[in-house]
Write an enzyme that holds these catalytic residues in place. Structure first.
Site, PDB file in Angstrom:
ATOM      1  N   HIS A  35       0.815  -1.224   0.000  1.00  0.00           N
ATOM      2  CA  HIS A  35       0.000   0.000   0.000  1.00  0.00           C
ATOM      3  C   HIS A  35       0.846   1.271   0.000  1.00  0.00           C
ATOM      4  O   HIS A  35       0.329   2.360  -0.235  1.00  0.00           O
ATOM      5  CB  HIS A  35      -0.945   0.005   1.215  1.00  0.00           C
ATOM      6  CG  HIS A  35      -2.307   0.564   0.890  1.00  0.00           C
ATOM      7  ND1 HIS A  35      -2.499   1.595   0.000  1.00  0.00           N
ATOM      8  CD2 HIS A  35      -3.547   0.206   1.337  1.00  0.00           C
ATOM      9  CE1 HIS A  35      -3.779   1.874  -0.076  1.00  0.00           C
ATOM     10  NE2 HIS A  35      -4.448   1.041   0.709  1.00  0.00           N
ATOM     11  N   ASP A  37      -2.087   1.880  -4.723  1.00  0.00           N
ATOM     12  CA  ASP A  37      -3.392   2.140  -4.108  1.00  0.00           C
ATOM     13  C   ASP A  37      -4.412   1.111  -4.601  1.00  0.00           C
ATOM     14  O   ASP A  37      -4.189   0.433  -5.610  1.00  0.00           O
ATOM     15  CB  ASP A  37      -3.871   3.550  -4.444  1.00  0.00           C
ATOM     16  CG  ASP A  37      -2.984   4.614  -3.800  1.00  0.00           C
ATOM     17  OD1 ASP A  37      -2.456   4.353  -2.706  1.00  0.00           O
ATOM     18  OD2 ASP A  37      -2.799   5.681  -4.418  1.00  0.00           O
TER      19      ASP A  37
END
Length: 537
Positions: free
Chosen positions: A510, A514
């Protein structure tokens, strides 16, 4: 001095195989160069006479320093040497300061008896800090010839043959079979029979590494020979070939056992492979044709100890270097990279039809995994943010695609890499995966074949696993987990019909990827797999 790895800034000349005045042919091995990852053969791409050596055995110099000059015999090279002297001197000052803490008292090297060579544990991969001796193929007192295999060394990535580049008698073994030791530890001592070597190993061990000292004679250097991938004929005889010759042979599909070497000691060179005429060797020998292939080889069955009913029994197995590294790197990945997972179901009916058509072409064999790898490579070109790497300073987005393919081996897991995967055809991917997987299972993968991945594919579908999640193979930002193809009821155009589907799960870091970015990548991946003809456009 060449740059032999992506992280190399300087190199050390381990051994010169030519001396000033020697004739050099294209493909001859000039020297053994020790980099930050391994000791590698340095092959000449020019022919002539070796007129000058700029970096002596045991000396370290920066990349692009003057290593040697090749030209016509008697040619005046004074201006070349004087022109490079200032540059070489400037480049060598900084590395000397870095090497100083690793150097013990020079007296240890200076007092070596004539002809004695101390062989140390080499660094065979960028992550290797120690090695384990899997097997010694020579015993103390045995005669060692140049090119003999001394031992098999288990690194954190593979078990590799360790070849001697020195001749003499094996006088001392510093690391016994099954024992582990840090890089640069004393592995063995080779020299003339009957030489007194008392105290030599102890002197080297005190500093924790072999001394780096300018020798007074070429036979007093401390040499770390490379572990090399050695080909074999069907009857087990060894084949000596230069790295470039092996690379060209692989690309051209040439069997090195059929090539006659014209280099030193019968070594096969680049020109030997390029000039090879397969028609003269088209008929295999009876010995070769009777050898079973890897696919047909029967697995060895371990014999389990007899345990009476009702009694407890536990077995303690020492962790291999590979298992230690897997534990370390995967722990670092799962605890440092914030993982999240995205899962989709892909229709595989069209892929199954397309694969059937492709495999109907003679000498062509493509698997579903090959199709997934190709689809990933093309999807990564459209979504380069998934093809990225994280560092504290910046995010690196790779516009080249190198797909790593997870391969299960006896001791754990390795990830050989397909370089520039997006530029490969399906049949090229299939051939490359088969070759690399075969090397992985026989522990013949080289460190360079497991470096540089930008994305990873892990497939457990052949084991009937429907879906699973993988831990990211850092420094990659994502890894794709591929499940089995299942025949099941699906809804198409409002009707329930029988279809074939496959579950794909993308693990993302992450910090770089995204949720929307990962989802878009999977959408593109699905389009390629459900419409395979688009991968051929």
């Amino acid at each position: 001095m060449p740059r032999l790895s992506d992280t190399m800034t300087e190199g050390t000349v381990a051994t010169w195989l030519k001396k000033v005045g020697d004739a050099v042919k294209e493909g001859d091995i000039l020297a053994e160069i020790e980099t930050d990852k391994a000791t590698m053969e340095f092959e000449s791409f020019n022919a002539g006479t070796l007129l000058y050596i700029g970096i002596k055995e045991g000396e370290t110099a920066a990349v692009d320093s003057l290593l040697a000059i090749i030209g016509k015999e008697g040619e005046d090279i004074t201006s070349l040497i004087s022109g490079a002297a200032v540059t070489t001197e400037t480049k060598s000052e900084a590395p000397a300061a870095v090497e100083a803490p690793k150097t013990t008292s020079p007296s240890a090297a200076a007092t070596l008896p004539k002809g004695v060579v101390v062989v140390t544990m080499p660094r065979l991969s960028d992550t290797m800090t120690e090695g384990t001796v899997a097997t010694w193929l020579k015993n103390i007192g045995d005669t060692v010839k140049e090119g003999d295999i001394l031992a098999e060394i288990e690194t954190d990535k593979a078990t590799m043959e360790f070849e001697s580049f020195n001749a003499g008698t094996l006088l001392f073994i510093g690391i016994e079979t099954g024992q582990s030791a840090p890089v640069d530890s004393v592995l063995a001592i080779i020299g003339p029979v009957g030489t007194d070597i008392s105290g030599i190993a102890e002197n080297y061990k005190k500093g924790g590494a072999a001394p780096v000292a300018t020798p007074t004679a070429t036979d007093q250097t401390t040499v770390t020979p490379p572990a090399t991938e050695t080909s074999h004929t069907a009857d087990g005889a060894r084949i000596f070939a230069s790295p470039l010759a092996k690379q060209i042979a692989t690309a051209k599909g040439v069997n090195l056992s059929q090539v006659k070497g014209t280099g030193e000691n019968g070594r096969i060179t680049k020109s030997d492979v390029e000039n090879f005429n397969p028609s003269a060797n088209a008929m295999p020998s009876a010995t070769e044709s009777s050898q079973p292939t890897t696919d047909n080889a029967q697995p060895t069955t371990a014999v389990k100890p007899f345990v009476p009913a009702g009694e407890s029994y536990s077995e303690v197995i020492k962790n291999s270097q590979m298992r230690k590294t897997i534990a370390k790197r995967l722990s670092e990945s799962i605890f440092t990279a914030p993982h999240f997972y995205l899962t989709i179901e892909v229709g595989m009916d069209e892929a199954m039809k397309s694969r059937g058509v492709i495999n109907s072409i003679p000498d062509t064999k493509v698997s579903f995994n090959d199709m997934v790898i190709k689809a990933c490579a093309m999807a990564l070109k459209k979504h380069p943010k998934v093809n990225s790497q994280w560092s504290e300073e910046a995010i690196t987005i790779n516009h080249h695609v190198n797909v790593g393919v997870a391969v299960a081996v006896e001791d754990g897991l390795v990830v050989p890499v397909l370089r520039f995967t997006d530029q490969m055809s399906l049949s090229q991917i299939g051939s490359a995966v088969k070759d690399l997987a075969g090397k992985a299972k026989t522990k013949k993968l080289q460190p360079t074949e497991m470096e540089g991945s930008t994305f990873t594919v892990s497939n457990l579908g052949m084991f009937g696993i429907q879906s699973f999640t993988s831990i990211i193979n850092q420094p990659n930002s994502a890894i794709l987990s591929v499940g089995a193809i299942e025949e099941k009821p699906v809804v198409r155009n409002g009707q329930i019909v029988v279809g074939n589907t496959m579950t794909l799960t993308l693990a993302c870091d992450h910090r770089t990827v995204d949720g929307a970015t990962g989802a878009q990548f999977l959408q593109t991946l699905r389009q390629y797999l459900e419409n395979p003809v688009t991968m051929l456009a």
